[in-house]
Design a protein around this motif. Structure first.
Motif, short mmCIF file in Angstrom:
data_model
loop_
_atom_site.label_atom_id
_atom_site.label_comp_id
_atom_site.label_asym_id
_atom_site.label_seq_id
_atom_site.Cartn_x
_atom_site.Cartn_y
_atom_site.Cartn_z
N SER A 171 -2.11 -33.59 7.88
CA SER A 171 -1.60 -34.75 7.17
C SER A 171 -2.43 -34.74 5.64
CB SER A 171 -2.24 -36.02 7.69
OG SER A 171 -3.67 -35.97 7.77
N THR A 296 -5.84 -44.49 4.22
CA THR A 296 -4.31 -44.30 4.38
C THR A 296 -4.19 -42.88 4.00
OG1 THR A 296 -2.25 -45.41 3.60
CG2 THR A 296 -4.03 -45.01 2.05
N SER A 297 -2.60 -42.63 4.40
CA SER A 297 -2.09 -41.30 4.30
C SER A 297 -0.85 -41.33 3.57
CB SER A 297 -2.01 -40.68 5.69
OG SER A 297 -3.20 -40.50 6.34
N VAL A 299 3.02 -40.52 3.10
CA VAL A 299 3.95 -40.48 4.22
C VAL A 299 5.20 -39.67 3.79
CG1 VAL A 299 3.16 -42.78 5.03
CG2 VAL A 299 5.29 -42.39 3.13
N ASN A 310 4.25 -44.32 -1.36
CA ASN A 310 3.42 -43.24 -1.66
C ASN A 310 2.60 -43.48 -3.23
OD1 ASN A 310 3.48 -41.64 0.35
ND2 ASN A 310 5.01 -40.41 -0.09
#
Length: 385
Positions: A171, A296-297, A299, A310
């Motif tokens: 990720s 958070t990441s 996507v 994003n």
């Protein structure tokens, strides 16, 4: 699943006691927070005042840096010969490549594996892979490129320069550039971060221990010049006289921020310093394994066009809109003239007086002689990209 071995405890910094602090409000003594590589000061008081949590802020000086410790007798950043030299306009790809390589080195060190040969990530290949997909210019300092390349590292992966393998991360996490505590905690646990900031022509002239003061976007516009951004790798952070700053590993070869010893031999190079509030977008962090990192990441996107999700993840929390970031209002007002790296703004020219020495609890030295030699430098690139 492999388990990370215990880190060998070496000589502790003689300044570590400075991380224990007494709150002036409630007189509670706050103990440092133990992380993988460094002990951090408690950023807020844990005491109680008048029956309610005190939560007074820690304002003392401290410094941590992955460039100045040995982990199980191993440098995390390689040698001076390994500092990267980017090709023109490939700073984002070069920063991501460097971050992946450092992450791999940390992972190997923690697992007791050899770090003699860290595979080099192909920054030029990553840059080309992104550009070959006909990405239009989104006009926001390369944010679209940054997100697209970070996501490529989690999908197709970033090829090795030699050997036919590739780096593929589980990720791409995001840490708010205004969350200084989380930035420090990530670094103290051995995670480098990809960062961005505006850059002018004097960045390459930055000297050792100078604090880089980037121009605001507004000043580019006043002078009718294209707004220039830059990407690098955060490998350290600290606070001095109330100013929070980060250390960034640059991609300008061994001639950037050179520090010579008393005999004129290059002791350090490649690492600059900038105020934390002068970072532009939020920072990207890659996990060592399949753990969750960041609040958070990013996507997956159907195309390389920047998705709204994003975009929102990468805009700092204190910025009301993308326009605020465009004008350089991402947390503080940048000062001085365009491209200023002002000598009078030097922070910590005398490292003993300013930073109190390096405060790693596990490894080798501070500037008053505890422990063995340091190895500073870059991210395992032999020759230009």
């Amino acid at each position: 699943m492999e388990h990370e071995p215990q880190i060998l405890r070496g000589t502790r910094s003689s300044c570590e006691a400075l991380h224990r602090w007494e709150c002036v409000e409630c007189k509670h003594v706050n103990e440092p927070k133990e992380c993988l590589l460094y002990d951090l000061p408690s950023f807020r008081c844990n005491g109680v005042r008048s029956g309610i949590p005190c939560a007074a802020s820690h304002l003392g000086n401290f410094t941590i840096s992955l460039a100045d410790i040995l982990v199980n007798e191993t440098s995390l950043l390689g040698s001076l010969q390994d500092i990267k030299m980017q090709k023109k306009a490939e700073c984002i790809a070069t920063a991501i490549a460097a971050c992946l390589e450092i992450t791999e080195r940390v992972k190997r060190v923690l697992k007791g594996r050899s770090t003699k040969r860290i595979e080099l990530a192909d920054a030029s290949g990553l840059h080309s892979q992104c550009k070959d997909q006909s990405m239009p210019d989104f006009g926001i300092y390369g944010l679209q490129d940054l997100v697209a390349m970070a996501l490529l590292a989690t999908t197709t992966g970033v090829e090795h320069v030699y050997g036919g393998g590739y780096y593929k991360m589980s990720s791409a996490g995001v840490i708010d550039k205004n969350d200084f505590e989380q930035i420090c905690e990530a670094l103290a646990n051995g995670y480098p971060l990809v960062c961005t900031f505006l850059a002018g022509k004097n960045l390459e002239k930055l000297e050792y221990c100078q604090l880089y003061r980037p121009p605001s976007a507004e000043k580019f516009k006043i002078r009718n010049k294209p707004i220039m951004g830059h990407a690098a790798v955060i490998i350290g952070a600290g606070r001095y006289s109330g100013i929070e700053h980060v250390f960034f590993l640059n991609s300008y070869d061994r001639v950037f921020c050179v520090h010579l010893d008393e005999n004129g031999v290059v002791r350090k190079a490649g690492v600059g310093k900038i105020r934390a509030c002068d970072l532009l977008f939020n920072n990207i962090i890659f996990p060592r394994e399949n753990e969750t990192v960041g609040k958070t990441s990013l996507v997956a996107q159907e195309t390389t066009l920047l998705s709204q999700v994003n975009k929102n993840a990468m805009i700092p929390s204190s910025s009301g809109s993308l326009d605020d970031v465009r004008l350089g209002f991402g947390g503080c007002v940048t000062g001085g003239d365009v491209d200023c790296a002002i000598g009078s703004d030097r922070i910590g020219a005398d490292r003993n007086a300013s930073d109190g020495g390096w405060t790693g609890r596990c490894y080798q030295r501070d500037d008053r002689g505890s422990g063995g030699p340091i190895r500073s430098g870059g991210s395992y690139r032999k020759g230009p990209l």
